[in-house]
Design a protein around this motif. Sequence first.
Motif, short mmCIF file in Angstrom:
data_model
loop_
_atom_site.label_atom_id
_atom_site.label_comp_id
_atom_site.label_asym_id
_atom_site.label_seq_id
_atom_site.Cartn_x
_atom_site.Cartn_y
_atom_site.Cartn_z
N ALA A 1 -24.10 50.91 6.15
CA ALA A 1 -23.75 52.13 6.89
C ALA A 1 -25.02 52.67 7.53
O ALA A 1 -26.13 52.31 7.14
N SER A 2 -24.84 53.55 8.48
CA SER A 2 -25.99 54.16 9.15
C SER A 2 -25.94 55.68 9.00
O SER A 2 -24.85 56.27 8.98
N THR B 1 -17.28 57.85 9.04
CA THR B 1 -16.51 56.78 8.44
C THR B 1 -15.69 57.29 7.27
O THR B 1 -15.96 58.38 6.74
N ILE C 1 -17.33 52.62 3.13
CA ILE C 1 -18.50 51.79 3.38
C ILE C 1 -18.48 50.60 2.43
O ILE C 1 -17.73 50.58 1.45
#
Length: 219
Positions: free
Chosen positions: A159-160, A165, A168
Amino acid sequence: MESVSDLMKGHKMNKIMLLAVTAAVGAAFALPTMAMAEDIPVHLIPRPEFAGSIQGSNPVLETVGGLEVKCEKITGSVSWESSTTGSLNLSFQGNCIGTGGVSCSEIKTSNLPFHFLTMVDGTPGVLITPSSSGVFAKFTCSFLTFEIKGNGLVGTAVASCGGSTSSIIINFEELLGTQLDRQVKGTETIYHLTANSEEVGLKASVFFSFGNLGTIECT
């Protein structure tokens, strides 16, 4: 014979030297405390309001001595206490087989605290710590009983920071029984697990569902 003035000057100089030594000692003891900063948290904003879930396949536990336990799947449930912490339950299921082909029981954990935080490279990760008993899980293979203990298990998140979201992927990687991710940003603590006093690593890739859409904030 020294005069009163000379004695007073000597006493004052000794006092200054004592203060300087005291300050230096204090600074030396303060350095480790400064180095042991708290883990840097990762927040899911807003905090999930619903229970989440964990799913994965083919988890492997391996000790440094070469013993292995392979299961078909890993499942779990997640509850949130804050935007960065909560507790989870995990179950390693589906024909768990140990070294030599021996049959192993299902491996279950109960109420393990987890903390979303920042890894050393600045990416999101998760730290799972033992329950209040200090035990992660107990299971048997043939006639042998194994007890998994330790101070924590670290996994990296696919994930960033800043991304939105509802789930993950968390990867746990090990090599010859040693967990590859053993530290997180902000502390010098080395996290590890043992099985019957022998170091053990977990290899698994799990799908971590939050229960609702959120933004990952790395602080």
